[in-house]
Scaffold this motif. Structure first.
Motif, PDB file in Angstrom:
ATOM      1  N   ASN A 129     -61.737  -0.338  37.834  1.00  0.00           N
ATOM      2  CA  ASN A 129     -61.561   0.021  39.235  1.00  0.00           C
ATOM      3  C   ASN A 129     -60.086   0.256  39.472  1.00  0.00           C
ATOM      4  OD1 ASN A 129     -64.342  -0.378  40.215  1.00  0.00           O
ATOM      5  ND2 ASN A 129     -63.967  -2.457  39.516  1.00  0.00           N
ATOM      6  N   LYS A 130     -59.614   1.385  38.987  1.00  0.00           N
ATOM      7  CA  LYS A 130     -58.170   1.573  38.994  1.00  0.00           C
ATOM      8  C   LYS A 130     -57.572   1.683  40.386  1.00  0.00           C
ATOM      9  CE  LYS A 130     -58.378   6.524  38.059  1.00  0.00           C
ATOM     10  NZ  LYS A 130     -57.969   7.576  37.180  1.00  0.00           N
ATOM     11  N   TYR A 131     -58.359   2.085  41.373  1.00  0.00           N
ATOM     12  CA  TYR A 131     -57.807   2.218  42.727  1.00  0.00           C
ATOM     13  C   TYR A 131     -57.922   0.923  43.519  1.00  0.00           C
ATOM     14  CZ  TYR A 131     -58.521   7.081  41.468  1.00  0.00           C
ATOM     15  OH  TYR A 131     -58.522   8.275  40.808  1.00  0.00           O
ATOM     16  N   ILE A 132     -58.723  -0.024  43.041  1.00  0.00           N
ATOM     17  CA  ILE A 132     -58.973  -1.259  43.779  1.00  0.00           C
ATOM     18  C   ILE A 132     -58.140  -2.390  43.169  1.00  0.00           C
ATOM     19  CG2 ILE A 132     -60.728  -2.907  44.557  1.00  0.00           C
ATOM     20  CD1 ILE A 132     -61.094  -0.034  45.648  1.00  0.00           C
ATOM     21  N   LYS A 133     -57.264  -2.959  43.991  1.00  0.00           N
ATOM     22  CA  LYS A 133     -56.393  -4.035  43.528  1.00  0.00           C
ATOM     23  C   LYS A 133     -57.055  -5.398  43.657  1.00  0.00           C
ATOM     24  CE  LYS A 133     -52.422  -4.507  45.775  1.00  0.00           C
ATOM     25  NZ  LYS A 133     -50.996  -4.420  46.098  1.00  0.00           N
ATOM     26  N   GLY A 134     -57.905  -5.527  44.650  1.00  0.00           N
ATOM     27  CA  GLY A 134     -58.560  -6.803  44.868  1.00  0.00           C
ATOM     28  C   GLY A 134     -59.682  -6.669  45.874  1.00  0.00           C
TER      29      GLY A 134
END
Length: 163
Positions: A129-134
């Motif tokens: 999930n490269k766009y989702i940090k957390g």
């Protein structure tokens, strides 16, 4: 001496922004973006298409004389295109000193999410999930927290800064 005062002011400002996220929606999901990246929120504007840009970069807008590229976040996340309406917003953010507009379905609120309410996203696909940090836990809901720096690659930022 003045430089120290300015630095302290900047640090205080960063502290007040820490843990605050602008919440927006795409379809049924709620996303959060760190408020420190957000410059302003505007309604959808007339977009001028520019040839040879990636599909998710819808074109450019004239924001009070400043030309900025606009990205349809739906298309960036490989979701189907949705016609823009009066709830559609453009979140203007600064990514590595390049102003870019993020087109989202709607903007709802600013939330404070403490660090202990944020967990790492599950790694379910090869690309991750490269766009989702957390993932922020807010009551019984979850907010997908974007990693602004990964919305655009270094090369994409460079190309867009030349528009």
């Amino acid at each position: 001496m003045d430089e120290v005062v300015v630095q302290e002011f900047i640090e205080q400002e960063e502290d007040t922004q820490k843990g605050k996220f602008l919440i927006f929606t795409l379809e049924k999901e709620s996303y959060g973006i760190e408020i420190k990246y957000v410059t302003e929120i505007i309604g959808i504007q007339q977009i001028t298409e520019v040839p040879e840009l990636p599909e998710y970069i819808r074109g450019i807008i004239n924001l009070r004389g400043k030309i900025i590229p606009v990205m349809d976040v739906r298309l960036r996340f490989k979701k189907p295109f949705k016609e823009y309406n009066d709830r559609t917003c453009v979140i203007v953010v600064d990514i590595r000193e390049v102003a870019i507009g993020l087109i989202v379905d709607s903007v709802s609120e600013v939330l404070s999410i403490s660090e202990n309410e944020i967990v790492a996203p599950p790694d379910m696909s090869k690309g991750g999930n490269k766009y989702i940090k957390g993932i922020g836990k807010v009551g019984s809901e979850v907010k997908l927290l974007l990693d602004c720096d990964k919305l655009l690659s270094g090369e994409e930022v460079e190309n867009l800064s030349e528009i």
